[in-house]
Scaffold this active site. Sequence first.
Site, PDB file in Angstrom:
ATOM      1  N   GLU A   1       0.820  -1.215   0.000  1.00 25.54           N
ATOM      2  CA  GLU A   1       0.000   0.000   0.000  1.00 25.54           C
ATOM      3  C   GLU A   1       0.848   1.256   0.000  1.00 25.54           C
ATOM      4  O   GLU A   1       1.989   1.250   0.441  1.00 25.54           O
ATOM      5  CB  GLU A   1      -0.850   0.053   1.279  1.00 25.54           C
ATOM      6  CG  GLU A   1      -1.784  -1.094   1.407  1.00 25.54           C
ATOM      7  CD  GLU A   1      -2.507  -1.094   2.752  1.00 25.54           C
ATOM      8  OE1 GLU A   1      -2.610  -0.026   3.383  1.00 25.54           O
ATOM      9  OE2 GLU A   1      -2.961  -2.170   3.148  1.00 25.54           O
TER      10      GLU A   1
ATOM     11  N   CYS B   1      -2.498   1.754   8.501  1.00 26.76           N
ATOM     12  CA  CYS B   1      -1.442   1.109   7.757  1.00 26.76           C
ATOM     13  C   CYS B   1      -1.680  -0.400   7.661  1.00 26.76           C
ATOM     14  O   CYS B   1      -1.828  -1.083   8.657  1.00 26.76           O
ATOM     15  CB  CYS B   1      -0.185   1.469   8.521  1.00 26.76           C
ATOM     16  SG  CYS B   1       1.194   0.464   8.315  1.00 26.76           S
TER      17      CYS B   1
HETATM   18  N1  SAH Z   1       7.971   0.133  10.972  1.00 30.69           N
HETATM   19  C1  SAH Z   1       8.126   1.543  10.989  1.00 30.69           C
HETATM   20  C2  SAH Z   1       7.337   2.269   9.930  1.00 30.69           C
HETATM   21  C3  SAH Z   1       5.948   1.813   9.620  1.00 30.69           C
HETATM   22  S1  SAH Z   1       4.676   2.186  10.761  1.00 30.69           S
HETATM   23  C4  SAH Z   1       7.822   2.090  12.374  1.00 30.69           C
HETATM   24  O1  SAH Z   1       7.469   1.316  13.249  1.00 30.69           O
HETATM   25  O2  SAH Z   1       7.984   3.278  12.598  1.00 30.69           O
HETATM   26  C5  SAH Z   1       4.503   3.925  10.690  1.00 30.69           C
HETATM   27  C6  SAH Z   1       3.874   4.517  11.922  1.00 30.69           C
HETATM   28  O3  SAH Z   1       2.461   4.233  11.976  1.00 30.69           O
HETATM   29  C7  SAH Z   1       4.463   3.975  13.196  1.00 30.69           C
HETATM   30  O4  SAH Z   1       4.682   4.991  14.130  1.00 30.69           O
HETATM   31  C8  SAH Z   1       3.384   3.027  13.644  1.00 30.69           C
HETATM   32  O5  SAH Z   1       3.511   2.764  14.997  1.00 30.69           O
HETATM   33  C9  SAH Z   1       2.130   3.778  13.265  1.00 30.69           C
HETATM   34  N2  SAH Z   1       0.892   2.998  13.230  1.00 30.69           N
HETATM   35  C10 SAH Z   1       0.746   1.681  13.029  1.00 30.69           C
HETATM   36  N3  SAH Z   1      -0.555   1.329  13.103  1.00 30.69           N
HETATM   37  C11 SAH Z   1      -1.244   2.461  13.340  1.00 30.69           C
HETATM   38  C12 SAH Z   1      -2.633   2.754  13.516  1.00 30.69           C
HETATM   39  N4  SAH Z   1      -3.563   1.812  13.428  1.00 30.69           N
HETATM   40  N5  SAH Z   1      -2.988   4.038  13.759  1.00 30.69           N
HETATM   41  C13 SAH Z   1      -2.059   5.022  13.814  1.00 30.69           C
HETATM   42  N6  SAH Z   1      -0.745   4.803  13.643  1.00 30.69           N
HETATM   43  C14 SAH Z   1      -0.334   3.537  13.418  1.00 30.69           C
END
Ligand code: SAH
Length: 339
Positions: free
Chosen positions: A88, A329
Amino acid sequence: MNIYGQTVEDLEKYFENMGEKKFKAIQVYDWLYKKRVISFDDMSNVKKSVIEKLKDDFTLSLPKIIKREDGKDVHKYLFRLTDGNLVEAVLMVHDYGNSLCVSSQVGCNMGCAFCESGRLKKKRDLGTDEMVGQILAVQDDLNLRISHVVLMGIGEPFDNYDNVMKFVKIINCPKGIDIGARHITISTCGIVPKIKEFADEGLQVNLAISLHAPNDVLRTRLMKINKVYKLHEVIEAVKYYINKTNRRVTFEYIMLKDVNDNEKCALELASLIKGLNAYVNLIPYNETSHIEFKKTNNEKVMKFYDILKRNKINVTVRREFGSEVSAACGQLRANEEGQ
Ligand code: SAH
Protein backbone atom coordinates in the site's frame (compact mmCIF):
# COMPACT_ATOMS: atom_id res chain seq x y z
CA MET A 1 16.49 -5.77 -13.75
CA ASN A 2 14.13 -2.87 -13.28
CA ILE A 3 15.63 0.45 -14.30
CA TYR A 4 13.91 2.32 -11.45
CA GLY A 5 16.29 0.63 -9.03
CA GLN A 6 19.35 2.17 -10.69
CA THR A 7 21.18 5.19 -9.32
CA VAL A 8 22.75 7.61 -11.80
CA GLU A 9 26.12 6.19 -10.76
CA ASP A 10 24.91 2.63 -11.51
CA LEU A 11 23.85 3.71 -14.98
CA GLU A 12 27.08 5.60 -15.55
CA LYS A 13 29.01 2.41 -14.82
CA TYR A 14 26.64 0.46 -17.03
CA PHE A 15 27.31 2.76 -19.99
CA GLU A 16 31.04 2.88 -19.37
CA ASN A 17 31.20 -0.92 -19.35
CA MET A 18 29.41 -0.81 -22.67
CA GLY A 19 32.01 1.54 -24.09
CA GLU A 20 29.58 4.45 -24.16
CA LYS A 21 29.95 7.90 -22.65
CA LYS A 22 28.73 8.09 -19.10
CA PHE A 23 26.63 11.23 -19.66
CA LYS A 24 24.10 8.91 -21.31
CA ALA A 25 23.06 8.02 -17.77
CA ILE A 26 21.87 11.56 -17.21
CA GLN A 27 20.05 11.59 -20.53
CA VAL A 28 18.24 8.41 -19.58
CA TYR A 29 17.42 9.80 -16.13
CA ASP A 30 16.02 12.88 -17.78
CA TRP A 31 13.70 10.79 -19.95
CA LEU A 32 12.64 8.61 -17.05
CA TYR A 33 12.05 11.23 -14.41
CA LYS A 34 11.82 14.71 -15.97
CA LYS A 35 10.17 14.03 -19.31
CA ARG A 36 8.61 10.91 -17.83
CA VAL A 37 8.41 8.64 -20.87
CA ILE A 38 7.35 5.06 -20.19
CA SER A 39 9.09 3.34 -23.09
CA PHE A 40 12.75 3.21 -24.11
CA ASP A 41 11.66 3.82 -27.72
CA ASP A 42 10.56 7.33 -26.79
CA MET A 43 14.07 8.37 -25.71
CA SER A 44 14.62 10.20 -28.96
CA ASN A 45 18.15 11.49 -28.37
CA VAL A 46 19.46 8.03 -27.50
CA LYS A 47 20.78 6.02 -30.44
CA LYS A 48 18.99 2.91 -31.61
CA SER A 49 21.71 0.43 -30.63
CA VAL A 50 21.74 1.76 -27.05
CA ILE A 51 17.95 1.63 -26.85
CA GLU A 52 18.03 -2.00 -27.95
CA LYS A 53 20.64 -2.78 -25.29
CA LEU A 54 18.57 -1.00 -22.62
CA LYS A 55 15.54 -3.03 -23.64
CA ASP A 56 17.53 -6.24 -23.31
CA ASP A 57 18.89 -5.36 -19.88
CA PHE A 58 16.09 -3.49 -18.11
CA THR A 59 12.36 -3.47 -17.55
CA LEU A 60 10.34 -0.33 -16.87
CA SER A 61 7.45 -1.80 -14.97
CA LEU A 62 5.72 -0.09 -12.05
CA PRO A 63 3.64 -1.58 -9.24
CA LYS A 64 0.14 -2.02 -10.66
CA ILE A 65 -2.63 0.00 -9.03
CA ILE A 66 -5.42 -2.43 -8.26
CA LYS A 67 -7.45 -0.26 -5.93
CA ARG A 68 -7.69 3.41 -5.01
CA GLU A 69 -9.81 4.85 -2.22
CA ASP A 70 -10.30 8.60 -2.12
CA GLY A 71 -11.11 10.70 0.90
CA LYS A 72 -10.71 14.34 1.79
CA ASP A 73 -7.12 15.24 0.85
CA VAL A 74 -6.15 11.58 0.87
CA HIS A 75 -5.78 8.86 -1.73
CA LYS A 76 -5.04 5.37 -0.62
CA TYR A 77 -3.50 2.91 -3.05
CA LEU A 78 -3.26 -0.84 -3.18
CA PHE A 79 -0.59 -2.13 -5.57
CA ARG A 80 0.12 -5.53 -7.02
CA LEU A 81 3.81 -6.24 -7.50
CA THR A 82 5.13 -8.34 -10.39
CA ASP A 83 5.19 -11.49 -8.23
CA GLY A 84 1.58 -10.96 -7.14
CA ASN A 85 2.31 -9.58 -3.66
CA LEU A 86 0.31 -6.59 -2.44
CA VAL A 87 1.52 -3.37 -0.80
CA GLU A 88 0.00 0.00 0.00
CA ALA A 89 0.83 3.67 -0.26
CA VAL A 90 -1.09 6.73 0.91
CA LEU A 91 -0.96 10.16 -0.70
CA MET A 92 -1.77 13.04 1.64
CA VAL A 93 -2.41 16.53 0.32
CA HIS A 94 -1.03 19.14 2.71
CA ASP A 95 -0.88 22.89 2.27
CA TYR A 96 2.91 22.57 2.00
CA GLY A 97 2.85 19.85 -0.69
CA ASN A 98 1.94 16.28 -1.51
CA SER A 99 3.31 13.66 0.80
CA LEU A 100 3.44 9.95 -0.01
CA CYS A 101 3.59 7.28 2.65
CA VAL A 102 5.54 4.42 1.08
CA SER A 103 5.81 0.72 2.01
CA SER A 104 9.21 -0.90 2.40
CA GLN A 105 8.34 -4.59 2.85
CA VAL A 106 5.58 -7.07 2.02
CA GLY A 107 4.21 -7.58 5.53
CA CYS A 108 6.25 -6.92 8.65
CA ASN A 109 7.91 -9.04 11.32
CA MET A 110 8.04 -6.42 14.04
CA GLY A 111 4.73 -7.56 15.48
CA CYS A 112 3.53 -4.35 17.16
CA ALA A 113 0.31 -5.17 18.99
CA PHE A 114 -1.68 -2.22 17.65
CA CYS A 115 -0.57 -2.44 14.02
CA GLU A 116 -2.57 -3.97 11.21
CA SER A 117 0.43 -4.40 8.89
CA GLY A 118 2.19 -6.71 11.28
CA ARG A 119 -0.69 -9.17 11.45
CA LEU A 120 0.55 -10.43 8.09
CA LYS A 121 4.14 -11.57 8.56
CA LYS A 122 6.89 -10.39 6.29
CA LYS A 123 7.00 -12.23 2.98
CA ARG A 124 9.93 -10.33 1.57
CA ASP A 125 11.72 -7.01 1.38
CA LEU A 126 10.75 -4.58 -1.35
CA GLY A 127 13.34 -3.89 -4.00
CA THR A 128 14.53 -0.33 -4.44
CA ASP A 129 12.66 -0.14 -7.75
CA GLU A 130 9.41 -1.17 -6.06
CA MET A 131 9.69 1.73 -3.62
CA VAL A 132 10.59 4.24 -6.35
CA GLY A 133 7.76 2.71 -8.40
CA GLN A 134 5.15 3.59 -5.76
CA ILE A 135 6.06 7.26 -6.15
CA LEU A 136 5.99 7.19 -9.94
CA ALA A 137 2.75 5.23 -10.13
CA VAL A 138 0.95 7.73 -7.87
CA GLN A 139 2.41 10.76 -9.64
CA ASP A 140 1.36 9.35 -13.01
CA ASP A 141 -2.08 8.44 -11.74
CA LEU A 142 -2.94 11.79 -10.17
CA ASN A 143 -0.79 13.91 -12.47
CA LEU A 144 0.88 15.79 -9.64
CA ARG A 145 4.31 16.09 -8.09
CA ILE A 146 5.11 14.37 -4.83
CA SER A 147 7.20 16.71 -2.72
CA HIS A 148 7.51 14.71 0.50
CA VAL A 149 8.05 11.04 1.22
CA VAL A 150 7.57 9.22 4.51
CA LEU A 151 8.60 5.61 4.98
CA MET A 152 5.64 4.82 7.20
CA GLY A 153 3.75 2.31 5.10
CA ILE A 154 3.92 -1.45 5.49
CA GLY A 155 7.25 -2.76 6.78
CA GLU A 156 10.21 -1.75 8.89
CA PRO A 157 12.58 0.35 6.75
CA PHE A 158 15.63 -0.48 8.87
CA ASP A 159 14.93 -4.19 8.38
CA ASN A 160 15.49 -3.51 4.65
CA TYR A 161 18.31 -1.05 5.21
CA ASP A 162 20.38 -1.26 2.01
CA ASN A 163 17.44 -1.06 -0.37
CA VAL A 164 15.97 1.83 1.60
CA MET A 165 19.26 3.77 1.50
CA LYS A 166 19.47 3.26 -2.24
CA PHE A 167 15.84 4.35 -2.58
CA VAL A 168 16.63 7.56 -0.71
CA LYS A 169 19.60 8.19 -2.97
CA ILE A 170 17.53 7.71 -6.13
CA ILE A 171 14.59 9.90 -5.16
CA ASN A 172 16.90 12.59 -3.77
CA CYS A 173 18.93 12.81 -6.99
CA PRO A 174 18.53 16.26 -8.61
CA LYS A 175 18.71 14.67 -12.06
CA GLY A 176 15.74 12.47 -11.21
CA ILE A 177 12.71 12.75 -8.92
CA ASP A 178 14.58 15.35 -6.89
CA ILE A 179 12.88 15.16 -3.52
CA GLY A 180 14.90 17.15 -1.00
CA ALA A 181 16.51 15.10 1.76
CA ARG A 182 14.77 17.23 4.37
CA HIS A 183 11.48 16.23 2.77
CA ILE A 184 12.16 12.54 3.30
CA THR A 185 11.39 10.85 6.62
CA ILE A 186 12.33 7.36 7.72
CA SER A 187 10.32 5.92 10.56
CA THR A 188 11.64 3.02 12.62
CA CYS A 189 10.36 0.98 15.53
CA GLY A 190 13.83 1.34 17.06
CA ILE A 191 16.44 -0.98 15.56
CA VAL A 192 19.36 0.42 17.50
CA PRO A 193 22.39 -0.64 15.39
CA LYS A 194 20.68 0.70 12.27
CA ILE A 195 19.88 4.04 13.90
CA LYS A 196 23.61 4.41 14.55
CA GLU A 197 24.53 3.30 11.05
CA PHE A 198 22.02 5.78 9.66
CA ALA A 199 23.56 8.55 11.77
CA ASP A 200 26.92 7.77 10.18
CA GLU A 201 25.52 8.14 6.64
CA GLY A 202 25.66 11.91 7.03
CA LEU A 203 22.32 12.47 5.31
CA GLN A 204 19.89 15.32 5.87
CA VAL A 205 16.98 12.87 5.88
CA ASN A 206 14.58 13.04 8.85
CA LEU A 207 14.41 10.29 11.41
CA ALA A 208 11.23 9.37 13.28
CA ILE A 209 11.17 6.88 16.12
CA SER A 210 8.01 4.97 16.96
CA LEU A 211 8.11 5.26 20.73
CA HIS A 212 4.49 4.77 21.82
CA ALA A 213 5.35 4.16 25.49
CA PRO A 214 7.52 5.90 28.10
CA ASN A 215 8.72 2.79 29.98
CA ASP A 216 9.93 -0.71 29.15
CA VAL A 217 7.04 -2.59 30.74
CA LEU A 218 4.44 -0.85 28.62
CA ARG A 219 6.59 -0.64 25.51
CA THR A 220 7.36 -4.35 25.58
CA ARG A 221 3.63 -5.02 25.81
CA LEU A 222 3.00 -2.92 22.71
CA MET A 223 6.14 -3.53 20.68
CA LYS A 224 7.98 -6.86 20.51
CA ILE A 225 11.17 -5.12 19.37
CA ASN A 226 11.50 -3.66 22.85
CA LYS A 227 12.55 -7.10 24.09
CA VAL A 228 15.62 -6.80 21.89
CA TYR A 229 16.40 -3.08 22.19
CA LYS A 230 15.33 -1.51 25.47
CA LEU A 231 14.16 2.07 25.73
CA HIS A 232 17.41 3.38 27.21
CA GLU A 233 19.30 1.88 24.26
CA VAL A 234 16.93 3.54 21.81
CA ILE A 235 17.35 6.88 23.56
CA GLU A 236 21.11 6.47 23.60
CA ALA A 237 21.09 5.73 19.83
CA VAL A 238 18.92 8.80 19.26
CA LYS A 239 21.44 10.90 21.21
CA TYR A 240 24.20 9.51 19.04
CA TYR A 241 22.18 10.43 15.94
CA ILE A 242 21.51 13.96 17.16
CA ASN A 243 25.16 14.54 18.06
CA LYS A 244 26.33 13.21 14.75
CA THR A 245 23.84 14.96 12.45
CA ASN A 246 22.69 17.94 14.45
CA ARG A 247 19.18 17.11 13.28
CA ARG A 248 15.98 17.07 15.24
CA VAL A 249 14.32 13.71 15.81
CA THR A 250 10.60 13.00 15.90
CA PHE A 251 9.13 10.66 18.48
CA GLU A 252 5.86 9.18 17.30
CA TYR A 253 3.40 8.38 20.05
CA ILE A 254 0.09 6.75 19.17
CA MET A 255 -2.58 7.63 21.70
CA LEU A 256 -4.24 4.40 22.82
CA LYS A 257 -7.26 4.70 25.07
CA ASP A 258 -6.53 3.72 28.69
CA VAL A 259 -3.20 2.18 27.69
CA ASN A 260 -0.57 4.91 27.28
CA ASP A 261 -2.61 8.12 27.47
CA ASN A 262 -2.71 8.95 31.18
CA GLU A 263 -1.05 11.76 33.09
CA LYS A 264 1.63 9.49 34.51
CA CYS A 265 2.68 8.41 31.01
CA ALA A 266 2.89 12.03 29.89
CA LEU A 267 5.15 12.95 32.82
CA GLU A 268 7.27 9.85 32.32
CA LEU A 269 7.62 10.64 28.62
CA ALA A 270 8.61 14.21 29.38
CA SER A 271 11.39 13.11 31.70
CA LEU A 272 12.58 10.40 29.30
CA ILE A 273 13.27 12.82 26.46
CA LYS A 274 13.90 16.06 28.34
CA GLY A 275 16.69 18.14 26.84
CA LEU A 276 16.86 16.19 23.58
CA ASN A 277 16.66 18.01 20.26
CA ALA A 278 13.40 16.27 19.50
CA TYR A 279 9.67 16.66 19.37
CA VAL A 280 6.76 14.40 20.03
CA ASN A 281 4.10 13.78 17.43
CA LEU A 282 0.93 12.56 19.10
CA ILE A 283 -0.91 10.29 16.67
CA PRO A 284 -4.63 9.64 16.82
CA TYR A 285 -4.99 5.87 16.58
CA ASN A 286 -6.65 4.50 13.46
CA GLU A 287 -8.92 1.81 14.83
CA THR A 288 -9.23 -1.45 12.93
CA SER A 289 -11.76 -4.20 13.40
CA HIS A 290 -9.18 -6.92 14.09
CA ILE A 291 -7.41 -5.23 16.97
CA GLU A 292 -8.90 -4.37 20.34
CA PHE A 293 -7.17 -1.01 20.93
CA LYS A 294 -9.31 2.12 20.86
CA LYS A 295 -8.39 5.71 20.17
CA THR A 296 -8.04 8.29 22.89
CA ASN A 297 -10.62 11.07 22.67
CA ASN A 298 -9.50 14.55 21.64
CA GLU A 299 -9.95 16.07 25.04
CA LYS A 300 -7.59 13.57 26.60
CA VAL A 301 -5.10 13.96 23.78
CA MET A 302 -5.04 17.70 24.48
CA LYS A 303 -4.53 17.07 28.19
CA PHE A 304 -1.52 14.89 27.38
CA TYR A 305 -0.31 17.57 24.99
CA ASP A 306 -0.58 20.26 27.68
CA ILE A 307 1.43 18.22 30.17
CA LEU A 308 4.23 17.79 27.66
CA LYS A 309 4.14 21.50 26.80
CA ARG A 310 4.26 22.49 30.44
CA ASN A 311 7.33 20.31 30.80
CA LYS A 312 9.04 22.10 27.90
CA ILE A 313 8.67 19.30 25.38
CA ASN A 314 7.99 20.28 21.77
CA VAL A 315 4.83 18.53 20.75
CA THR A 316 2.35 18.42 17.87
CA VAL A 317 -0.83 16.46 17.26
CA ARG A 318 -0.93 14.73 13.90
CA ARG A 319 -3.75 15.72 11.63
CA GLU A 320 -6.02 12.77 11.00
CA PHE A 321 -6.07 11.46 7.47
CA GLY A 322 -8.10 8.80 5.87
CA SER A 323 -10.04 7.22 8.70
CA GLU A 324 -12.84 7.09 6.10
CA VAL A 325 -10.66 5.15 3.65
CA SER A 326 -9.30 2.37 5.86
CA ALA A 327 -5.99 4.17 6.03
CA ALA A 328 -4.72 2.33 9.08
CA CYS A 329 -1.44 1.11 7.76
CA GLY A 330 -1.95 -2.35 6.27
CA GLN A 331 -5.73 -2.29 6.37
CA LEU A 332 -6.36 -2.26 2.65
CA ARG A 333 -4.01 -5.14 2.02
CA ALA A 334 -5.43 -7.22 4.87
CA ASN A 335 -8.98 -6.63 3.61
CA GLU A 336 -8.00 -7.61 0.08
CA GLU A 337 -6.32 -10.80 1.24
CA GLY A 338 -9.42 -11.61 3.27
CA GLN A 339 -7.60 -11.70 6.58
N1 SAH B 1 7.97 0.13 10.97
C1 SAH B 1 8.13 1.54 10.99
C2 SAH B 1 7.34 2.27 9.93
C3 SAH B 1 5.95 1.81 9.62
S1 SAH B 1 4.68 2.19 10.76
C4 SAH B 1 7.82 2.09 12.37
O1 SAH B 1 7.47 1.32 13.25
O2 SAH B 1 7.98 3.28 12.60
C5 SAH B 1 4.50 3.93 10.69
C6 SAH B 1 3.87 4.52 11.92
O3 SAH B 1 2.46 4.23 11.98
C7 SAH B 1 4.46 3.98 13.20
O4 SAH B 1 4.68 4.99 14.13
C8 SAH B 1 3.38 3.03 13.64
O5 SAH B 1 3.51 2.76 15.00
C9 SAH B 1 2.13 3.78 13.26
N2 SAH B 1 0.89 3.00 13.23
C10 SAH B 1 0.75 1.68 13.03
N3 SAH B 1 -0.56 1.33 13.10
C11 SAH B 1 -1.24 2.46 13.34
C12 SAH B 1 -2.63 2.75 13.52
N4 SAH B 1 -3.56 1.81 13.43
N5 SAH B 1 -2.99 4.04 13.76
C13 SAH B 1 -2.06 5.02 13.81
N6 SAH B 1 -0.75 4.80 13.64
C14 SAH B 1 -0.33 3.54 13.42
